[in-house]
Design a protein around this motif. Sequence first.
Motif, short mmCIF file in Angstrom:
data_model
loop_
_atom_site.label_atom_id
_atom_site.label_comp_id
_atom_site.label_asym_id
_atom_site.label_seq_id
_atom_site.Cartn_x
_atom_site.Cartn_y
_atom_site.Cartn_z
N TRP A 52 0.85 -1.21 0.00
CA TRP A 52 0.00 0.00 0.00
C TRP A 52 0.88 1.25 0.00
N LEU A 53 1.87 1.28 0.87
CA LEU A 53 2.72 2.46 0.98
C LEU A 53 3.56 2.69 -0.27
N GLY A 54 3.78 1.63 -1.04
CA GLY A 54 4.55 1.78 -2.26
C GLY A 54 3.71 2.03 -3.50
N ASP A 55 2.39 2.01 -3.34
CA ASP A 55 1.48 2.16 -4.48
C ASP A 55 1.19 3.64 -4.75
N ARG A 56 0.59 3.90 -5.90
CA ARG A 56 0.20 5.26 -6.31
C ARG A 56 -1.14 5.21 -7.02
N VAL A 57 -1.89 6.30 -6.93
CA VAL A 57 -3.10 6.49 -7.72
C VAL A 57 -2.98 7.83 -8.42
N ASP A 58 -2.97 7.79 -9.74
CA ASP A 58 -2.75 9.02 -10.53
C ASP A 58 -1.48 9.75 -10.08
N GLY A 59 -0.48 8.98 -9.75
CA GLY A 59 0.80 9.56 -9.34
C GLY A 59 0.85 10.03 -7.91
N ARG A 60 -0.25 9.89 -7.15
CA ARG A 60 -0.29 10.36 -5.77
C ARG A 60 -0.04 9.19 -4.81
N LEU A 80 -10.87 10.58 -5.14
CA LEU A 80 -10.79 9.37 -5.97
C LEU A 80 -12.10 9.18 -6.72
N SER A 81 -12.01 8.61 -7.92
CA SER A 81 -13.22 8.16 -8.60
C SER A 81 -13.75 6.93 -7.87
N ARG A 82 -15.01 6.63 -8.06
CA ARG A 82 -15.57 5.44 -7.41
C ARG A 82 -14.82 4.19 -7.86
N HIS A 83 -14.48 4.15 -9.14
CA HIS A 83 -13.76 2.99 -9.67
C HIS A 83 -12.44 2.81 -8.94
N ALA A 85 -11.55 4.01 -5.98
CA ALA A 85 -11.76 3.72 -4.55
C ALA A 85 -12.08 2.25 -4.33
N VAL A 86 -12.96 1.70 -5.17
CA VAL A 86 -13.32 0.29 -5.04
C VAL A 86 -12.12 -0.60 -5.38
N ALA A 87 -11.36 -0.20 -6.38
CA ALA A 87 -10.19 -1.00 -6.78
C ALA A 87 -9.17 -1.06 -5.64
N LEU A 88 -8.95 0.08 -4.99
CA LEU A 88 -8.02 0.09 -3.85
C LEU A 88 -8.54 -0.79 -2.71
N THR A 89 -9.84 -0.69 -2.47
CA THR A 89 -10.44 -1.49 -1.40
C THR A 89 -10.28 -2.98 -1.66
N ASP A 90 -10.52 -3.39 -2.89
CA ASP A 90 -10.42 -4.81 -3.22
C ASP A 90 -8.97 -5.28 -3.26
N ASN A 98 -9.56 -0.91 8.09
CA ASN A 98 -9.21 -0.36 9.40
C ASN A 98 -8.72 1.09 9.30
N LEU A 99 -9.07 1.75 8.20
CA LEU A 99 -8.55 3.08 7.93
C LEU A 99 -9.56 4.13 8.38
N ASP A 100 -9.36 4.69 9.57
CA ASP A 100 -10.29 5.70 10.09
C ASP A 100 -10.31 6.92 9.18
N GLY A 101 -11.52 7.32 8.80
CA GLY A 101 -11.69 8.41 7.87
C GLY A 101 -12.10 7.94 6.48
N ALA A 102 -11.89 6.67 6.17
CA ALA A 102 -12.31 6.12 4.89
C ALA A 102 -13.83 5.98 4.86
N PRO A 103 -14.45 6.03 3.69
CA PRO A 103 -15.92 5.88 3.60
C PRO A 103 -16.39 4.59 4.27
N VAL A 104 -17.49 4.70 4.99
CA VAL A 104 -18.00 3.58 5.78
C VAL A 104 -18.27 2.36 4.90
N ARG A 105 -18.93 2.57 3.77
CA ARG A 105 -19.30 1.44 2.92
C ARG A 105 -18.07 0.71 2.39
N LEU A 106 -17.02 1.46 2.11
CA LEU A 106 -15.79 0.81 1.66
C LEU A 106 -15.17 -0.02 2.77
#
Length: 368
Positions: A52-60, A80-83, A85-90, A98-106
Amino acid sequence: MRQRQGPVWRWVRRAALLSATGLALALPATTALFTPGPAIASMPVTTADRAWLGDRVDGRALPDPRTATPAEVAAFFRHLSRHDAVALTDRYPSVVGNLDGAPVRLRYRANRAAMGAAGGEFAGWAAQGRQIIEFDQRAGGRVAEVFGDLSRADRIAVIVPGVGNRPATFDRATAAHPYRSPHAQAAQLYRQATATAPAARVAVVAWLGYRPPPDLGRGAAREELARAGAAALVRFTAGLATVRPRAAITVVGHSYGSVVAGLAAHRFPPQVGDVAVVGSPGMGVDRAADLHTRARVWAGCAGDDWIRDVPDVQLLGVGHGTAPTDPEFGAHVFGTAGVHAHDQYFAPGTESLTNLTAILLGRDRTVR
């Protein structure tokens, strides 16, 4: 309610505690009881964490679960786009769940996947569609379950349980102790709240997001585990405040969980307007004012709860301070009629459950 105690009586209680624990400064064998326990280790870093710490989304870069605030986590997901956000979750369910502040449904989605992978009874929880907002098997395990629609709730209660609880017993109930488990306590408070105010948007969280003492031994008399729990509780409530900034939050500490709530109280977000404790051995201080919180402090303890026999002292790292129901403490004390055991405060028909419900619903004037 405990009787008012003067300075002399308090000293007698302190002396009795020293005698009972066998403290003798001249005897090295006994001093170990009062030496600071080992620091609570941080959660082990997993392969998923490193990826996770080594990954990027749109360079971020992705937010560091160990250092990012819930507000920073929420801001990251908002962009994040919904796509994505779901991809990261999966891809990283053990992180997002366990990420406090992340959307509840995710978080629910992530933890269903993590529980399914864990197998056994946890896979059964996933199949049942339970709303698990924390699930972590490291360092003794953590789990938190939501009752109600947290994403729309205007009033939220967080129940902090005490000694002997662990994920394996999180929802275990017996005929003799049907309201001992965190799951049962939260479920009953939610049922009572929705029955009392059907139109209210309420959610209740059974939060076992820390490692309680396993039994009534040395750990239960000290605060090391409570301090680690308090740090986690502060972060969890900050996460709730981030995703539901207009909701009123009530923290309910049962038994040793009230020590956790007391140590966290001065760092709660302003959305925490009430802290209520039941069956409390103390909140880590001698007066409610010493909690340094803007929240109202409530306390209830049954007349025949064994916790009343615990000396209300703090000395050399042992004890949790004045009982919150002591008049000198300064809490709003409420009735507990119908409670005849340490784990009955959430039982249907008890005055304590009625009062906790009123506090959750903001009906302070009806608390008795």
